[in-house]
Write an enzyme that holds these catalytic residues in place. Structure first.
Site: not given
Length: 759
Positions: A627-628, A470, A506, A604, A675, A363, A638
């Site tokens: 990323n994933d 998100r 999402r 992903e 994305c 966060h 990561r």
């Protein structure tokens, strides 16, 4: 050996400075291995020499005076080879160098192991013995393990300035580099300000004081307060606990006596340490002594001592609120940064953030990106409690922290900051211009959002849509699940702000490193566990409420797109589609006039790469979460700084997977967006455009840079670059080749934010 090693490590942990730690190690290792000599030689990179810094068995007058060049003697050979050297007769080795002042002529056998931290040579640990013999494998393994422990101690000492090598010409602390995870991009140079959490002894930073009498008075007040609390607790429990348990309170009160722990803490304060730091020193020393005891009962008393220390610290902190003097350019450091901490920091003085714990998706990292503050998370090796007041460089692009940087490095980074600022200011003119290549290829650039501040920044940068909203962010900043009405209002604000531009929302993506305090998910391996669509399909009540809220929020706007995360199989898609259609008909039955929005899935996981055609026949679009996908293809977490260098989006396997997804989706007539972080990297964006991605979605701060790069490179040229790199097998070579191609076209400015520097 294992118990011996544990005991030595615990004792080293109680050492007050590096020299004390070195003395403990040479003494303890000599006893544990039954050798005649144990010595530590530290390497000074600037002087290119080793210095004998500690020894048990050699002439003590030689400590701090004897030095060796980089390649001199057996010590030099250990360092050059970066591996152990084990000799039964050291003098017969061609590289043996006799040092008369050490008195080592009577020692025949030699075992030396390098001390290495993050690939940097820090020194050599040596044992010697008079008898002619070769040290066995268990002894060699023990010494290697000991050197690994010592490496961390030395690295911390370098960063805090407590390392002083007599041969060094440096008066100020030497430059040290620590790796973390890039949390928010950008570069910051400033003064470290340490923020400590309440009542955590280990988190108390070192701080000198001039007001010794005042600190002693504060400590005595805290001690008195805790004694009163303890006495009242003992009286309250007098009739309900056995006499032997009651006696423990008497023991605690005696420990808190002015002549016991109190006297030791006051002695430490008189040496110039503030009360909280002095308390931490004394408590840690006592805890260390108890933990080393063989008797299990006495070992457990370490817990009692630590608890007493926390009680006194809590009382101290109540009357001694942490007064922070904010420098004009503050880099805030904490063991674990929290959103509440961010609220206490003067925004106009904050230039950077560093957290020892946490990930790039925590966060705090999300808030830091929204604030535009360069941030590094997971800097696990940084001795954060001891760097207060030191100059730091925070490289949020490469995930690096430099403590006490050299003037040359500061100059290089300041130049990067100036160039970056000038370049970004020049990009403002592109806000309303389309992303159109010189050969007239049009590629839409969208943004990723999660907070309203992201939305404002995105519109200001000329975003053409939202490729990823998100929804977990609104969930994370609450203490309960938001209601359907609350979610509807949140999504309505987002859809309205961008209307008529499309907004891809999402569904809830929790698990992995994104957790909700009111819905904890504890697993051995959360990244391969219950996360994303797996959670919401198991809890249709959460999923249905969220979908209904999205649909109601889109009424009259009709710019909603729904995206499903962490899809690994067709059954998940079909089950989610069933629930979405169910929610849609429920909303219609309530009299809300709304269209069924386009629905897409995120690619992903590797399994999804090979099912794109099946997905494409069931949904309206696909979007790659790079990323994933990268971390799963490479089996690299990561957010783990220890393997961060293995995580590389330009890995051939990743590039091939991306190209396969685009090709398979297009064969079914479905568009594909991306994305992840790759989309916001200009070098990667060139490759993605060449692959045929229909949309690139990124953090708003990256959008102008990517737009400028793509507007200055023809699609045909980008395809030539892609063809060349797809034949390469090394991710670093691939990245270098792409950047070189961009430089040849005069586009080096877009690489400034990622430029590597010496050091």
């Amino acid at each position: 050996m294992l118990s011996t090693l544990r005991r030595i490590v615990q004792e080293v942990g109680t050492a007050r400075d590096l020299q004390a730690a070195l003395d403990i190690i040479v003494r303890s290792v000599r006893l544990a291995m039954c050798t005649d000599v144990c010595s530590v030689y530290l390497y000074d990179d600037d002087a290119d020499r080793y210095t004998l810094m500690a020894s048990e068995g050699l002439n003590r007058k030689a400590i701090g005076r004897v030095t060796l060049s980089r390649s001199e003697g057996l010590v030099g050979q250990v360092g050059l080879r970066e591996e152990p050297i084990n000799l039964e007769d050291a003098a017969s080795h061609p590289k043996f160098r006799y040092l008369e002042e050490t008195g080592e002529e009577r020692f025949r056998s030699f075992l030396g192991v390098p001390i290495i931290h993050h690939r940097n040579l820090l020194g050599v640990l040596v044992v010697q013995q008079a008898v002619k013999r070769r040290f066995d494998e268990s002894e060699e393994s023990f010494l290697v393990t000991m050197s690994a422990q010592l490496a961390g101690v030395i690295a911390h000492a370098e960063a805090t300035g407590s390392l002083h090598i007599p041969s060094s010409s440096h008066e100020k602390p030497r430059q040290s580099r620590f790796m973390g995870v890039a949390g928010s991009p950008g570069i910051a140079i400033g003064t470290a300000v340490v923020l400590a959490p309440p009542a955590d002894l280990a988190a108390v930073p070192e701080k000198e004081t001039d007001d010794i009498d005042g600190e002693i008075q504060l400590f005595r007040q805290a001690l008195c307060s805790v004694r009163d609390q303890m006495s009242r607790t003992a009286e309250k429990l007098a009739g309900s606990i056995p006499p032997e348990e009651q006696a423990l309170f008497d023991v605690y009160l005696r420990m808190l006596d002015d002549n016991a722990l109190g006297a030791e803490v006051e002695t430490a304060i008189k040496k110039g340490q503030w009360a909280q730091g002095a308390l931490r020193e004394v408590i840690e020393e006592h805890v260390g002594h108890f933990e080393k005891m063989d008797d299990p009962y006495l070992r457990e008393r370490a817990v009692d001592v630590r608890d007493l220390g926390r009680r006194v610290l809590a009382s101290l902190q109540q009357q001694q609120a942490q007064e922070v003097t904010w420098p004009d350019e503050a880099v805030v450091i904490s063991e674990e940064l929290t959103p509440a901490m961010l609220g206490e920091i003067p925004r106009h003085k904050l230039v950077g953030l560093v957290s020892v714990q946490g990930s790039g998706n925590s966060h705090v990292a999300i808030l830091a990106r929204a604030m535009g503050v360069p941030t590094i998370m997971g800097a696990v090796d940084l001795p954060w409690e001891r760097v207060g007041g030191r100059e730091l460089i925070v490289d949020g692009n490469l995930g690096r922290v430099y403590a006490s940087p050299a003037a040359e490095l500061v100059s290089q980074y300041r130049q990067l900051i100036d160039e970056e600022q000038a370049f970004v200011e020049g990009l403002e003119a592109l806000k309303d211009e389309p992303c159109l290549t010189p050969d007239h290829y049009r590629l839409p650039l969208w943004v990723n959002t999660g907070l309203m501040t992201d939305t404002v920044r995105s519109l200001d940068k000329g975003a053409e849509g939202v490729g990823l909203y998100r929804t977990e962010v609104p969930f994370m900043i609450r203490e309960r699940f938001p209601s359907e009405k609350e979610q509807e209002e949140i999504y309505r604000d987002q859809l309205k702000a961008f209307a008529p531009k499309p907004v891809t929302i999402r569904t809830l993506d929790i698990g992995g490193d994104k957790s909700l305090s009111y819905f904890p998910i504890k697993e051995e391996n959360p990244f391969l566990g219950w996360r994303g669509i797996r959670v919401t399909l198991d809890h249709p009540e959460i999923f249905l409420v969220q979908i209904r809220a999205m649909l109601k929020a889109s009424a009259g706007l009709d710019n909603l797109r729904i995206m499903l995360p962490m899809i690994s199989g067709v059954p998940e898609v079909e089950e989610a589609l069933y629930l979405i259609h169910r929610a849609y008909h429920e909303v219609l039955s309530e009299g809300v006039d709304v269209q069924l929005p386009p629905i897409g899935v995120m690619v992903e996981v590797p399994a999804a790469v090979y099912q794109v055609k099946d997905f494409a026949r069931r949904v309206d679009f696909l979007s790659i979460g790079s990323n994933d996908l990268t971390q799963y293809i490479l089996a690299v977490d990561r957010n783990n700084p220890r393997v961060a260098e293995l995580y590389h989006s330009f890995h051939p396997a990743v590039l091939q997977a991306l190209q396969k997804v685009v090709n398979d989706a297009h064969k079914e007539g479905k568009p594909v967006s991306i994305c992840g972080e790759m989309a916001g990297d200009p070098a990667a964006a060139v490759l993605l455009m060449a692959m045929g991605f229909d949309i690139l979605s990124m953090n708003a701060t990256h959008l102008p840079r990517v737009k400028w790069a793509l507007r200055n490179i023809p699609l045909e040229h980008a395809k030539e670059i892609l063809d060349d790199v797809m034949e390469m097998d090394n991710p670093r070579v691939i990245r270098s080749a792409v950047e070189l191609a961009l430089r040849h076209r005069g586009l080096e400015k877009v690489l400034a934010g990622r430029a590597d520097v010496a050091g």
